[in-house]
Structure formats: structure tokens, C-alpha cells
Design an enzyme around this catalytic site. Structure first.
Site, PDB file in Angstrom:
ATOM      1  N   GLY A  97       0.801  -1.222   0.000  1.00 47.68           N
ATOM      2  CA  GLY A  97       0.000   0.000   0.000  1.00 47.68           C
ATOM      3  C   GLY A  97       0.828   1.263   0.000  1.00 47.68           C
ATOM      4  O   GLY A  97       0.299   2.353  -0.233  1.00 47.68           O
TER       5      GLY A  97
ATOM      6  N   HIS B 130       2.104 -11.447   6.514  1.00 47.74           N
ATOM      7  CA  HIS B 130       2.241 -10.025   6.203  1.00 47.74           C
ATOM      8  C   HIS B 130       3.712  -9.603   6.287  1.00 47.74           C
ATOM      9  O   HIS B 130       4.021  -8.495   6.723  1.00 47.74           O
ATOM     10  CB  HIS B 130       1.371  -9.200   7.168  1.00 47.74           C
ATOM     11  CG  HIS B 130       0.710  -8.006   6.535  1.00 47.74           C
ATOM     12  ND1 HIS B 130      -0.636  -7.975   6.250  1.00 47.74           N
ATOM     13  CD2 HIS B 130       1.204  -6.805   6.142  1.00 47.74           C
ATOM     14  CE1 HIS B 130      -0.936  -6.797   5.721  1.00 47.74           C
ATOM     15  NE2 HIS B 130       0.156  -6.080   5.637  1.00 47.74           N
TER      16      HIS B 130
HETATM   17  C1  FMN Z   1       5.899  -1.705   2.981  1.00 45.18           C
HETATM   18  C2  FMN Z   1       4.866  -2.784   2.936  1.00 45.18           C
HETATM   19  C3  FMN Z   1       3.528  -2.456   2.715  1.00 45.18           C
HETATM   20  C4  FMN Z   1       2.554  -3.466   2.632  1.00 45.18           C
HETATM   21  N1  FMN Z   1       1.256  -3.123   2.360  1.00 45.18           N
HETATM   22  C5  FMN Z   1       0.325  -4.112   2.242  1.00 45.18           C
HETATM   23  C6  FMN Z   1      -1.007  -3.797   1.875  1.00 45.18           C
HETATM   24  O1  FMN Z   1      -1.365  -2.632   1.683  1.00 45.18           O
HETATM   25  N2  FMN Z   1      -1.906  -4.826   1.764  1.00 45.18           N
HETATM   26  C7  FMN Z   1      -1.535  -6.131   1.981  1.00 45.18           C
HETATM   27  O2  FMN Z   1      -2.350  -7.029   1.864  1.00 45.18           O
HETATM   28  N3  FMN Z   1      -0.265  -6.437   2.310  1.00 45.18           N
HETATM   29  C8  FMN Z   1       0.661  -5.466   2.434  1.00 45.18           C
HETATM   30  N4  FMN Z   1       1.949  -5.808   2.732  1.00 45.18           N
HETATM   31  C9  FMN Z   1       2.323  -7.232   2.881  1.00 45.18           C
HETATM   32  C10 FMN Z   1       2.744  -7.798   1.517  1.00 45.18           C
HETATM   33  O3  FMN Z   1       1.639  -7.919   0.656  1.00 45.18           O
HETATM   34  C11 FMN Z   1       3.340  -9.207   1.694  1.00 45.18           C
HETATM   35  O4  FMN Z   1       2.462  -9.998   2.436  1.00 45.18           O
HETATM   36  C12 FMN Z   1       4.723  -9.187   2.355  1.00 45.18           C
HETATM   37  O5  FMN Z   1       5.472  -8.065   1.980  1.00 45.18           O
HETATM   38  C13 FMN Z   1       5.460 -10.454   1.980  1.00 45.18           C
HETATM   39  O6  FMN Z   1       6.659 -10.540   2.659  1.00 45.18           O
HETATM   40  P1  FMN Z   1       8.085 -10.152   2.006  1.00 45.18           P
HETATM   41  O7  FMN Z   1       8.162  -8.660   2.034  1.00 45.18           O
HETATM   42  O8  FMN Z   1       9.041 -10.822   2.908  1.00 45.18           O
HETATM   43  O9  FMN Z   1       8.116 -10.701   0.577  1.00 45.18           O
HETATM   44  C14 FMN Z   1       2.934  -4.811   2.825  1.00 45.18           C
HETATM   45  C15 FMN Z   1       4.275  -5.132   3.039  1.00 45.18           C
HETATM   46  C16 FMN Z   1       5.237  -4.140   3.096  1.00 45.18           C
HETATM   47  C17 FMN Z   1       6.686  -4.537   3.307  1.00 45.18           C
END
Ligand code: FMN
Length: 334
Positions: free
Chosen positions: A76, A223
Site C-alpha cells: 500500500g 504479512h
Molecule cells: C511496505 C509494505 C507495505 C505493505 N502493504 C500491504 C497492503 O497494503 N496490503 C496487503 O495485503 N499487504 C501489504 N503488505 C504485505 C505484503 O503484501 C506481503 O504480504 C509481504 O510483503 C510479503 O513478505 P516479504 O516482504 O518478505 O516478501 C505490505 C508489506 C510491506 C513490506
């Protein structure tokens, strides 16, 4: 340039606040570290006497064929990295032939996402933004030919970066948690003809509840370690979710993917595809569209090498038999 170099370039080019936000994880960061280290417990069974030289890395999901099983996770807050980061990620995803999961919390509207990419898009709602707004976006996603829609349901407590709850990028207010209910899945399932994805599942029971309520796919995810400290790694939760619902719906996984090897391990344990979070943020932070494309290319190259070295002709043929389970941790990058 490898992923480490891309990450370091991103660290130099991004503002310290954006870097801290992207790399942030809940409290002691135990879940964040575990997500990556847990992949180290699985080793590949090398096979050399075979004729696999050009493995097929494509996958099919929601009726779309993708060049790679590595999709872009919904983030996001790409706009904290750079003003145009969202559209650069969207364009990079299109060039890489992958699927783009977009967040309800991101700056672009549903229409702007559609205009920014040639990739099939999955819109992922946050119900704390209001059911009405979620439904408005889902309707638009339908009319614009999105591949699927979904809900992220693990934010029953808000995301934490260290000990702080970050501000929302849309309205600048602190984020709040939102209860997760099977009724919300039932509700959205009735409202849309698109496949419905539920993200944030970390065990068999929740997976069954989501699928019984109408989920057409689940994403095993903690997440990226941003909510519950000392959670299991996503890859540790994957096998029981696959055993519970894998014969009924596709199971996707994210949290901790840092290499093509990690991706093949997730597929071998029953995932249909994976979502990649922070490495995409590093790519766009380091070099915009080209950076995103380079991260996707790296992952694809690594997937191909592993498939060849395990004698696996295609993603379809990846099974648990190419893995050896070893109780030693560590996959390098953190
Ligand atoms: C900066 C950041 C913002 C994120 N924003 C969202 C979001 O808006 N909606 C969501 O479902 N997951 C969000 N996530 C989780 C990611 O979709 C995902 O589950 C996660 O980054 C996976 O782990 P990884 O960064 O180790 O690949 C966010 C993750 C990060 C690092």
C-alpha cells in the site's frame, strides 16, 4: 546485479523514512527473520542424468497464463519510495509477464492501476476502508477485466513497524485493526463474479473457514512479519494449509521469498505461486521500472537453474520429491 546489490542501491536511494517503513517488522523482528531462515531447512535433491535444458516456468491462475510463478505482492505504500513508484511497479510487472496484486491502501485508483499495466491485476481490499468503498472498487475491477479480487484479513491488529503503528498513506491517520469474519467473505463472494482471494492465512483451521465461506484461493502469509512477533514462518504453515484446502483451491504463499530457490521450495510444498513483497520495493527504489524488471528476471533465472539441476521440466512437474528436509536454518538475506 544481484538482489543484494539491488537492495543496497535501494537503501542508498530511498529516504531513511521510506527504507525504515519498507524494512520494518513487528517488535523484535523474529517473524521477519524466521520467514527467510525457514527456507534454509529444505535442500534440493540434485539430478543430472536427464534431458531438461529449457524448463517451462509458466503457470496458470484464474484463467490467465503467466510467464512466472512469482507475482507482485500488494504493497500500500510504494508511494513513500517515490512519487511514481506504483506505476513503475505496474509497468515492470507487465514487462515481466507476471500477475500484479494491488492494495486498496495504495495511492492509485483501480482505474489508474488498469491504465498503468498490461499485467493481469488482482485487487486486494482492506475492509477497514469501509465495505462500501471495497465494493465500489470491486465493481470497477470487474468492469475493467481484473483477474480476481480479494481481502487481506490478517490486519485484525494493525501493522507495526518496530514498536510504532505507521500512518496511513491515504489519510495520514494511524492505522486501526479490523475484525476478520467469515461473513465478510460470504458477503463479497455474493457480490462478485470474480474469483475471491483471502490473504493472511497461517493455519489449517483458518484456511478451512475461508474456503467454506467462499474463498477461491488463499494466500498463506504473515504479512512479511509486520503484525505478530514470533509467528511461524509462512513456509512452515504452508504444508498444513495445503493438506486442509489444497485439493479445493489454489494456495499461494508470501513472506520471506528472496530467491528463485525459495519459490521452487514453496511450489514443492504445494503452493501454486508466490507473491514477492520487499524485493519488488527494493527494485523500484533502486531503479524504477528497470529495477522491478531486473528483480523478476533474477528470480526467473534462479527458478530455471533449480528446475534444470533437479531434472524438473516444468512448474507443473515440481513435487515434494525434489526436496530433502534438513533441520539447518539460514537463507542468507535479511
Ligand atoms: C511496505 C509494505 C507495505 C505493505 N502493504 C500491504 C497492503 O497494503 N496490503 C496487503 O495485503 N499487504 C501489504 N503488505 C504485505 C505484503 O503484501 C506481503 O504480504 C509481504 O510483503 C510479503 O513478505 P516479504 O516482504 O518478505 O516478501 C505490505 C508489506 C510491506 C513490506
Amino acid at each position: 546485479m544481484g538482489l543484494r546489490e539491488i537492495r543496497e542501491l535501494a537503501r542508498m536511494r530511498m529516504s531513511p523514512e521510506a527504507w525504515e517503513h519498507v524494512m520494518g517488522a513487528a517488535e523484535s523482528r523474529a517473524t521477519f527473520r524466521r520467514n527467510q531462515r525457514a527456507f534454509g531447512r529444505f535442500l534440493f535433491r540434485q539430478r543430472i542424468f536427464h534431458d531438461v535444458t529449457d524448463p517451462d516456468t509458466s503457470v496458470e491462475l484464474f484463467g490467465r497464463r503467466l510467464a512466472t510463478p512469482a507475482f507482485v505482492a500488494p504493497i500500500g505504500s510504494f508511494s513513500l519510495i517515490a512519487e511514481k513508484a506504483d506505476s513503475q511497479v505496474a509497468e515492470g510487472a507487465g514487462r515481466a509477464g507476471t500477475m500484479l496484486f494491488v492494495s486498496h491502501a495504495a495511492k492509485p485508483s483501480v482505474r489508474e492501476w488498469a491504465e498503468a499495466t498490461s499485467a493481469p491485476i488482482v485487487f486486494i481490499a482492506y475492509l477497514n476502508r469501509g465495505k462500501e468503498d471495497a465494493l465500489r472498487c470491486v465493481r470497477l475491477a470487474e468492469s475493467l477485466g481484473f483477474a480476481a479480487v480479494g481481502i487481506t484479513m490478517d490486519t485484525i491488529q494493525p501493522v507495526k513497524v518496530g514498536d510504532r503503528v505507521p500512518l496511513s498513506t491515504k489519510d495520514g491517520k494511524p492505522r486501526k485493526g479490523h475484525p476478520a469474519s467469515a461473513k465478510d467473505i460470504e458477503w463479497l463472494k455474493q457480490e462478485t463474479s470474480l474469483p475471491l482471494v483471502v490473504k493472511g492465512i497461517m493455519g489449517a483451521e483458518d484456511a478451512r473457514i475461508a474456503v467454506n465461506a467462499g474463498a477461491d484461493a488463499v494466500v498463506v502469509s504473515n504479512h512479511g512479519g509486520r503484525i505478530l512477533d514470533f509467528n511461524r514462518a509462512a513456509i512452515e504453515a504452508l504444508p498444513e494449509v495445503v493438506a486442509a484446502v489444497g485439493s479445493k483451491v489454489p494456495v499461494l504463499l508470501d513472506s520471506g521469498i528472496r530467491s528463485g530457490g525459495d519459490i521452487v521450495k514453496a511450489l514443492a510444498l504445494g503452493a501454486k505461486a508466490v507473491l514477492v513483497g520487499r524485493p519488488i520495493a527494493w527494485g523500484v527504489g533502486a531503479a524504477g521500472v528497470e529495477g522491478v524488471q531486473r528483480v523478476m528476471e533474477l528470480l526467473s533465472e534462479e527458478i530455471r537453474r533449480v528446475l534444470i539441476m533437479t531434472g524438473t521440466g516444468s512448474i507443473r512437474e515440481v513435487t515434494n520429491s525434489i526436496l530433502i528436509h534438513e533441520p539447518v536454518a539460514g537463507n542468507g538475506l535479511s
